[in-house]
Design an enzyme around this catalytic site. Structure first.
Site, PDB file in Angstrom:
ATOM      1  N   ASP A  68       0.849  -1.183   0.000  1.00  0.00           N
ATOM      2  CA  ASP A  68       0.000   0.000   0.000  1.00  0.00           C
ATOM      3  C   ASP A  68       0.889   1.239   0.000  1.00  0.00           C
ATOM      4  O   ASP A  68       2.011   1.216   0.506  1.00  0.00           O
ATOM      5  CB  ASP A  68      -0.886   0.026   1.250  1.00  0.00           C
ATOM      6  CG  ASP A  68      -1.960  -1.050   1.208  1.00  0.00           C
ATOM      7  OD1 ASP A  68      -2.677  -1.105   0.200  1.00  0.00           O
ATOM      8  OD2 ASP A  68      -2.066  -1.815   2.173  1.00  0.00           O
ATOM      9  N   ASP A  74      -4.630  -3.498   5.314  1.00  0.00           N
ATOM     10  CA  ASP A  74      -5.079  -2.974   6.601  1.00  0.00           C
ATOM     11  C   ASP A  74      -6.575  -3.154   6.820  1.00  0.00           C
ATOM     12  O   ASP A  74      -7.022  -3.463   7.900  1.00  0.00           O
ATOM     13  CB  ASP A  74      -4.678  -1.498   6.761  1.00  0.00           C
ATOM     14  CG  ASP A  74      -5.095  -0.645   5.573  1.00  0.00           C
ATOM     15  OD1 ASP A  74      -5.900  -1.117   4.750  1.00  0.00           O
ATOM     16  OD2 ASP A  74      -4.612   0.497   5.472  1.00  0.00           O
ATOM     17  N   ASP A  91      -9.137  -6.363   2.757  1.00  0.00           N
ATOM     18  CA  ASP A  91      -7.791  -6.767   2.355  1.00  0.00           C
ATOM     19  C   ASP A  91      -7.457  -8.184   2.815  1.00  0.00           C
ATOM     20  O   ASP A  91      -6.515  -8.801   2.311  1.00  0.00           O
ATOM     21  CB  ASP A  91      -6.740  -5.817   2.953  1.00  0.00           C
ATOM     22  CG  ASP A  91      -6.760  -4.443   2.296  1.00  0.00           C
ATOM     23  OD1 ASP A  91      -7.268  -4.355   1.171  1.00  0.00           O
ATOM     24  OD2 ASP A  91      -6.274  -3.488   2.911  1.00  0.00           O
TER      25      ASP A  91
END
Length: 872
Positions: free
Chosen positions: A311, A614, A618
């Protein structure tokens, strides 16, 4: 998260009252299964067939009058057991410490303020705040909720999330309760704890939670099989030695005891324990570098990783958004200031503007939306402002405060009626607020999504139709801002005159461009990845141009690599995605479900993938990845549960450090395998060659066991503490199917094992011939040669690529100390009269030591010089 429950009592418990209740009722924990006691761990060290055979033989030896030998052998067995106990107990304690580190946390209100505490410290009466992705820490009654849904499958087995609502007055209405262990899948809530620990619904079925899976790594499984093969080989060789000795006329009992002793010394029974300890110690080192490994197999896989999907926000960047640009329909403002300081100016065409005194302006409306369509907040604590919530929302609060708009004032004037939370499909968030005059819908979100919902535009306070040409100009401006690495958010509103709260017919207000600068250390980490043969990949919900600009700055993307958006992904088949995914380095505007496809595609292409995550959505991608990585700060409990590793600082650089440590651990395991097996082969060959050559037995049982005690334990453990070699992050990733004995390790083991055995036999034969068949002296020389050969060899095992002369002898002081201890043990049994009688040794003179040093150290010296000359 600041909730709208002004009419409720939200002061929570006082810290003092919570402490009293914690002392009275105990921690909020489910009782786990009983731990293995220290006594059981110690006794388990004797639960080995070979050890039992040796004990039986020792008892026979005692009965036959060899009491000194029997006592000494038993003492050595006990010492070996104590060393094994220390290793296993230390491992248990290490793993226990890691479990504590991964304990869940919870948000509670204490003394009127939200704080984050260990979930085990929650008590009855606590007010807990929950939002999507949180694990419910205790059974609780909901007193405020908004769009709340909960996954109760762990209790009910039903996979569909259950709608929940605030307390309605019916005490038995289960829709008003949330239960420990369940997961919030949507919305948010404030709830009052009604049961903790074993009194919760989860506590009543605690057995469901006590079957914690204990993982054995693939390496441990392979080594177990190797150990079994070695046992069979050693038993055959030891049997041959025993039978040969008997056929030569040696005493049957003596040869049986020699055979058993040799088997005990030759079989590397400590290998699995040392592997486990090495993994556990490596995991502890990772913890110090902010990487918490939950599953030991991940340590091995880290060394094979060749793609890191990360990310952007908070991992590659600092996660401290700062608004730099505001673009309205016909005006642009630059905003000064950095971080979360309330200091900054609004600059229009080079002139500083006063925003506070122009309350009817479009800019004022944009700032108002930013304050109210927002769940973040701040408190003034210890002479500074402390912010809580999403960094994007915090930056909007800071922006408004720079203009003189007070968060507390506006939120007291406008009452929130409802929130339509942000989700990854709509990419928008809306709130319904009212004041004494009107009711409004305030919306913020991704530019494309907000524009789809807008039919009008606010120009200098006048509402006009939003035509195609205006939309095109707004999108062009969005692209322009995004290309300068700014993250862009659009703002809109409408006045509501009914109870219909649909996100349509909105009035467009403007754009805000903000930047989240890259972490300083990320560029070096990315370059280190590339040097190590690891491909870094950025995954973000940001605009394509924003993602591309940041990726270029930190060298994630090269000129020949691609950027793909979520919409483009949707148009690709899985096969098409796999065909060119190795050319993609940035995925922009992606949704969480895209991550799963990305992981699958890279894996299908043959990559070993690490994936960060997170949010709740996900979790599937994190679980599917070879190394699933959860964010320790921003990550939800669901993602942490699915992950193999947790980043406690949410930092990309920590992933790279973990990969480095994973490579070091695997390297060190190879090092002590090389050492243990070559030494054990040397011991077996010493006895086997002597038997074939019809020589007297070079070592008696007690001496064989002493070799095992002096050389197998401490030096091997010290090798597991070796630091990283200089080239550790310039090697290509290891193939996950690669044998532990690859790159000629088997040859090195066999070669050195044979040399140790041959040199020991040569020193034995030479002493026999030179000193008139003095068998005691010859055995003392052989014993010294065998032990010193191994102690010299352990330094060679520090690296497969570099000479000890390159590394330096004193760069691993643990090894130096362990070798000194082993050498002192050898000197003790040679020169202390009492021990001489027990171990059948005699003092060596200078010429004896010269022979021992030549036979044991010459090969190591020559090998080190050759490697040094080669520059290795």
């Amino acid at each position: 998260m600041q909730m709208e429950y002004q009419k409720l009592d939200t002061t929570g418990l006082t810290s003092q009252e919570a402490k009293k209740r914690l002392n009275k009722f105990g921690r909020n924990e489910i009782n786990t299964t009983k731990k293995i006691s220290k006594i059981k761990i110690l006794l388990s060290q004797f639960n080995d067939f070979i050890v039992w055979v040796l004990i039986a033989a020792t008892i026979i030896s005692g009965i036959m009058g060899e009491k000194a030998d029997a006592i000494t052998i038993i003492a050595i067995i006990i010492l070996d057991a104590i060393l094994g106990f220390i290793q296993e107990y230390r491992t248990e304690k290490s793993l226990e410490a890691l479990k504590k580190l991964s304990a869940p946390t919870a948000k509670v209100i204490r003394d009127g303020k939200q704080i984050i505490i260990d979930a085990g410290e929650i008590v009855i009466g606590d007010l807990i705040e929950l939002e999507s992705g949180d694990r419910v820490p205790a059974d609780a009654l909901i007193i405020f909720s908004e769009s709340l849904k909960c996954d109760e499958s762990i209790l009910t087995g039903e996979s569909v999330s259950v709608e929940k609502k605030a307390f309605s007055g019916k005490m038995n209405d289960k829709s008003n309760y949330i239960y420990m262990g369940c997961t919030i899948t949507n919305g948010r809530a404030l709830a009052k704890v009604v049961a903790t620990g074993m009194n919760t619904e989860m506590g009543k079925i605690a057995n469901m939670l006590q079957s914690i899976e204990e993982f054995r790594t693939p390496l441990q499984e392979r080594l177990d099989k190797l150990g079994q093969y070695l046992v069979y080989i050693c038993l055959i060789v030891c049997g041959v030695v025993t039978v040969t000795g008997v056929l030569r006329g040696e005493n049957i009992y003596d040869m049986f005891l020699i055979g058993v002793s040799l088997a005990v010394a030759a079989i590397p029974e400590g290998l699995p324990a040392i592997v486990t300890v090495s993994l556990a110690l490596g995991v502890q080192r990772m913890v110090k570098k902010n990487a918490l490994v939950k599953k030991l197999p991940a340590v091995e896989t880290l060394g094979c990783t060749n793609v890191i999907c990360s990310d952007k926000t908070g991992t590659l960047t600092q996660n401290k958004m700062t608004v730099k640009k505001i673009v309205l329909a016909n005006k642009e403002y630059d905003v000064t200031g950095t971080g979360y300081e309330f200091k900054g100016d609004f600059i229009e065409n080079g002139v500083k503007r006063d925003i506070l005194n122009n309350k009817n302006s479009t800019l004022h409306r944009l700032l108002e939306i930013g304050l109210l369509c927002n769940n973040s907040y701040y408190n003034y604590e210890k002479n500074r402002y402390v912010f809580y919530g999403d960094p994007t929302e915090i930056s909007l609060i800071v922006l408004a405060e720079k203009a003189g708009l007070s968060l507390n004032k506006y939120r007291s004037y406008f009452k929130r009626i409802r929130e339509i939370p942000f989700d990854s499909d709509r990419k928008m968030m809306s709130v319904i607020v009212t004041n004494s005059n009107s009711k409004y819908m305030y919306t913020k979100g991704a530019v494309e999504s907000v524009l789809k919902s807008c039919r009008y535009i606010d120009i200098d306070g006048k509402v006009m139709p939003l035509d195609t040409d205006l939309k095109r100009k707004i999108i062009q401006m969005n692209d322009k801002l995004a290309s300068t690495a700014l993250r862009v958010i659009a703002f809109a509103y409408k006045i509501i005159d009914s109870n219909s709260y649909t996100e349509d017919n909105l009035i467009y207000v403007g754009l805000v461009g903000m930047i989240d600068p890259p972490r300083r250390e990320v560029l070096n980490s990315v370059l280190e990845c590339r040097a190590a043969g690891i491909k870094p990949v950025m995954i973000t919900g940001d605009h394509k141009l924003t993602a591309q600009a940041i990726a270029k700055e930190i060298k994630i993307i090269n000129s020949d690599e691609m950027v793909i958006t979520g919409d483009e992904l949707d148009k690709l088949s899985d096969e098409k995605l796999v065909s060119f995914i190795d050319k993609v380095s940035v995925f922009a505007r992606v949704r969480p479900e895209h991550k799963y496809r990305i992981v699958k595609a890279y894996k299908k292409k043959g990559y070993v993938v690490a994936m960060t995550g997170d949010g709740v959505n996900d979790a599937p991608a994190v679980k599917e990845a070879d190394i699933g990585i959860a964010m320790g700060i921003q990550g939800t409990d669901v993602t942490k549960e699915a992950a193999a590793m947790i980043l406690m600082d949410d930092n990309f650089a920590t992933i790279v450090e973990a990969i480095r440590e994973g490579r070091v651990i695997y390297d060190n395991i190879r090092k002590f395998i090389r050492y243990l097996l070559s030494c054990n082969i040397g011991e077996v060959l010493t006895m086997f060659l002597s038997s074939l050559l019809k020589l007297p037995v070079p070592l008696i049982p007690i001496q064989i066991l002493f070799v095992n005690l002096a050389t197998d334990g401490l030096p091997a453990m010290a090798l597991s503490l070796e630091g990283a070699e200089d080239d550790i992050m310039t090697r290509r990733p290891r193939d996950r199917k690669e044998s532990i004995f690859s790159d000629g390790l088997w040859f090195k083991i066999l070669n050195r094992g044979m040399l140790i055995g041959i040199c020991t036999v040569l020193s034995f034969v030479y002493t026999l011939v030179k000193f008139n068949s003095d068998i005691t002296l010859a055995r003392t020389v052989a014993l010294s040669t065998l032990i010193l050969s191994q102690l010299f060899h352990v330094f060679e095992c520090r690296s497969e690529r570099q000479s000890i002369l390159n590394l330096g002898i004193f760069t691993n002081m643990y090894l130096v100390i362990s070798v000194l201890i082993s050498f002192i043990m050898l000197i003790s049994i040679i020169y202390i009269p009492y021990l001489q009688g027990i171990f059948s040794t005699k003092p060596l003179n200078t010429s004896n030591w010269i022979l021992v040093l030549l036979c044991s150290g010459l090969i190591s010296l020559i090998s080190s010089l050759i490697n040094y000359k080669r520059g290795r």
